[in-house]
Design an enzyme around this catalytic site. Structure first.
Site, PDB file in Angstrom:
ATOM      1  N   TYR A 256       0.767  -1.198   0.059  1.00 48.66           N
ATOM      2  CA  TYR A 256      -0.051   0.008   0.034  1.00 48.66           C
ATOM      3  C   TYR A 256       0.904   1.094  -0.012  1.00 48.66           C
ATOM      4  O   TYR A 256       0.753   2.239  -0.872  1.00 48.66           O
ATOM      5  CB  TYR A 256      -0.833  -0.163   1.275  1.00 48.66           C
ATOM      6  CG  TYR A 256      -1.992   1.096   1.409  1.00 48.66           C
ATOM      7  CD1 TYR A 256      -3.141   1.189   0.518  1.00 48.66           C
ATOM      8  CD2 TYR A 256      -1.809   1.954   2.212  1.00 48.66           C
ATOM      9  CE1 TYR A 256      -3.865   2.216   0.577  1.00 48.66           C
ATOM     10  CE2 TYR A 256      -2.759   3.083   2.553  1.00 48.66           C
ATOM     11  CZ  TYR A 256      -4.007   2.913   1.443  1.00 48.66           C
ATOM     12  OH  TYR A 256      -4.653   4.005   1.623  1.00 48.66           O
ATOM     13  N   ALA A 257       1.865   1.169   0.826  1.00 49.11           N
ATOM     14  CA  ALA A 257       2.741   2.412   0.945  1.00 49.11           C
ATOM     15  C   ALA A 257       3.359   2.622  -0.428  1.00 49.11           C
ATOM     16  O   ALA A 257       3.738   3.667  -0.797  1.00 49.11           O
ATOM     17  CB  ALA A 257       3.664   2.257   1.998  1.00 49.11           C
TER      18      ALA A 257
HETATM   19  N1  LIG Z   1     -10.597   5.828   4.653  1.00 46.59           N
HETATM   20  C1  LIG Z   1      -9.367   6.355   4.868  1.00 46.59           C
HETATM   21  O1  LIG Z   1      -9.311   6.710   6.091  1.00 46.59           O
HETATM   22  C2  LIG Z   1      -8.052   6.607   3.983  1.00 46.59           C
HETATM   23  C3  LIG Z   1      -7.075   7.035   4.398  1.00 46.59           C
HETATM   24  C4  LIG Z   1      -6.001   7.373   3.303  1.00 46.59           C
HETATM   25  C5  LIG Z   1      -6.437   6.959   2.041  1.00 46.59           C
HETATM   26  N2  LIG Z   1      -7.648   6.518   1.597  1.00 46.59           N
HETATM   27  C6  LIG Z   1      -7.900   6.216   0.214  1.00 46.59           C
HETATM   28  O2  LIG Z   1      -8.940   6.784  -0.178  1.00 46.59           O
HETATM   29  C7  LIG Z   1      -9.675   6.105  -1.264  1.00 46.59           C
HETATM   30  C8  LIG Z   1     -11.075   5.791  -0.858  1.00 46.59           C
HETATM   31  O3  LIG Z   1     -10.907   5.109   0.308  1.00 46.59           O
HETATM   32  P1  LIG Z   1     -12.342   4.604   1.143  1.00 46.59           P
HETATM   33  O4  LIG Z   1     -12.014   4.359   2.560  1.00 46.59           O
HETATM   34  O5  LIG Z   1     -13.306   5.541   0.809  1.00 46.59           O
HETATM   35  O6  LIG Z   1     -12.473   3.063   0.512  1.00 46.59           O
HETATM   36  P2  LIG Z   1     -13.884   2.316   0.328  1.00 46.59           P
HETATM   37  O7  LIG Z   1     -13.462   0.654   0.356  1.00 46.59           O
HETATM   38  O8  LIG Z   1     -14.853   2.511   1.109  1.00 46.59           O
HETATM   39  O9  LIG Z   1     -14.477   2.745  -1.232  1.00 46.59           O
HETATM   40  C9  LIG Z   1     -13.694   2.297  -2.435  1.00 46.59           C
HETATM   41  C10 LIG Z   1     -14.655   2.420  -3.578  1.00 46.59           C
HETATM   42  O10 LIG Z   1     -13.583   2.075  -4.833  1.00 46.59           O
HETATM   43  C11 LIG Z   1     -14.159   1.138  -5.393  1.00 46.59           C
HETATM   44  N3  LIG Z   1     -13.064   0.365  -6.071  1.00 46.59           N
HETATM   45  C12 LIG Z   1     -12.029  -0.069  -5.232  1.00 46.59           C
HETATM   46  N4  LIG Z   1     -11.277  -0.891  -6.143  1.00 46.59           N
HETATM   47  C13 LIG Z   1     -11.761  -0.988  -7.453  1.00 46.59           C
HETATM   48  C14 LIG Z   1     -11.442  -1.245  -8.483  1.00 46.59           C
HETATM   49  N5  LIG Z   1     -10.155  -1.954  -9.062  1.00 46.59           N
HETATM   50  N6  LIG Z   1     -12.068  -0.708  -9.765  1.00 46.59           N
HETATM   51  C15 LIG Z   1     -13.151  -0.182  -9.628  1.00 46.59           C
HETATM   52  N7  LIG Z   1     -13.472   0.415  -8.396  1.00 46.59           N
HETATM   53  C16 LIG Z   1     -12.784   0.023  -7.180  1.00 46.59           C
HETATM   54  C17 LIG Z   1     -15.156   0.449  -4.593  1.00 46.59           C
HETATM   55  O11 LIG Z   1     -16.029  -0.347  -5.182  1.00 46.59           O
HETATM   56  C18 LIG Z   1     -15.612   1.418  -3.801  1.00 46.59           C
HETATM   57  O12 LIG Z   1     -17.010   2.004  -4.166  1.00 46.59           O
HETATM   58  C19 LIG Z   1      -8.663   4.721  -1.396  1.00 46.59           C
HETATM   59  O13 LIG Z   1      -7.716   5.208  -2.449  1.00 46.59           O
HETATM   60  C20 LIG Z   1      -7.684   4.830  -0.126  1.00 46.59           C
HETATM   61  O14 LIG Z   1      -6.436   4.238  -0.495  1.00 46.59           O
HETATM   62  C21 LIG Z   1      -8.571   6.237   2.662  1.00 46.59           C
END
Ligand SMILES: NC(=O)c1ccc[n+]([C@@H]2O[C@H](COP(=O)([O-])OP(=O)(O)OC[C@H]3O[C@@H](n4cnc5c(N)ncnc54)[C@H](O)[C@@H]3O)[C@@H](O)[C@H]2O)c1
Length: 248
Positions: free
Chosen positions: A157-158
């Site tokens: 991930y990092a």
């Molecule tokens: N939640 C946090 O605290 C946090 C912190 C840092 C970074 N992020 C980043 O924010 C982004 C969203 O995170 P989140 O917590 O909302 O995640 P989540 O799992 O709640 O939502 C992710 C969405 O992306 C879609 N998705 C994932 N992989 C996919 C693919 N291969 N093709 C098409 N759609 C895909 C999923 O269907 C879902 O709708 C991510 O990139 C994550 O790394 C989140």
């Protein structure tokens, strides 16, 4: 760029941070399109009428090409792309507690790199190519993570998120002269169902003690960062850390 009337494509807009961005951007008068692998969530978004949506697995280049073409055929030509889709994955380089093969699974490495880094490359290259062919300027925002600075227990991930930051800076240099802007948002711990699912109560309490602001971030802080990037026409190549001071 003005937000009202802008066409914004959000990847992974079906739920979590992406869905919040979709709803807030619609409220600000933007026109929304979503690419998400979850067909049911795409259908729901379409049925609400607040956004167009196309389902595809963004980790597969052929699926991305087909979905972007379907989007353009429907007349949705983005001015702003928000690369948000991704998966959060924690796994150490060597798991000292495991029996048998203790090293980081090759399969999960590939899966995370495909979902979190390949996807950004696949979608951005197609969308920016279309913007260039139409001679229209654009903004690309990618959701990174503070894990890009290095985070114990998150090898793949990092690395993927550090790659996202590198792409952001590279494209800002490469396409800036043509008027394109690129920026990343690097959240710390945002209060989403995926964060809560990953942390038990004890870990959550310990984590909050390490954050100078002593709390998880709210989704609105990510929207405010995205709006700032879209509206600030001299901002490019920046990675905005939205983390309550965690990486200081
Ligand atoms: N939640 C946090 O605290 C946090 C912190 C840092 C970074 N992020 C980043 O924010 C982004 C969203 O995170 P989140 O917590 O909302 O995640 P989540 O799992 O709640 O939502 C992710 C969405 O992306 C879609 N998705 C994932 N992989 C996919 C693919 N291969 N093709 C098409 N759609 C895909 C999923 O269907 C879902 O709708 C991510 O990139 C994550 O790394 C989140």
């Amino acid at each position: 760029m003005k937000l009202a009337g802008a066409r914004v494509l959000v990847t992974g807009g079906g739920r979590g941070i992406g869905r919040y961005l979709v709803d807030r951007l619609v409220a600000e008068g933007a026109l929304l399109g979503v690419l998400d692998q979850d067909m049911a969530l795409c259908a729901e978004l379409r049925s609400t009428g607040c956004s167009k949506a196309w389902s595809c697995n963004l980790a597969e280049s052929d699926e991305v090409d087909l979905a972007v073409q379907a989007m353009l055929d429907e007349g949705f030509e983005p001015d702003v792309l928000i690369n948000n889709a991704g998966i959060i994955h924690s796994e150490p380089l060597v798991n000292l507690l495991a029996r048998g093969d203790r090293v980081h699974s090759r399969e999960s490495w590939r899966k995370v790199m495909a979902a979190d880094l390949d996807s950004v490359f696949f979608v951005t290259s197609r969308v920016v190519d279309h913007m260039l062919s139409k001679r229209r300027k654009g903004v690309v925002i990618s959701i990174s993570s503070i894990a890009a600075n290095g985070n114990a227990g998150q090898t793949a991930y990092a690395a993927a998120k550090a790659g996202v930051n590198a792409l952001t800076r590279t494209w800002a240099k490469e396409l800036g002269p043509m008027g394109y802007r690129f920026a990343a948002i690097a959240p710390g711990f945002i209060d989403t169902p995926s964060t809560r699912a990953a942390l038990n109560e004890a870990n959550l309490a310990r984590l909050q003690q390490q954050i100078p602001l002593r709390r998880l971030g709210d989704l609105e802080s990510i929207f405010l960062a995205a709006r700032h990037i879209i509206e600030s026409d001299y901002l490019s190549g920046t990675v905005l850390e939205i983390d309550g001071g965690l990486v200081i």
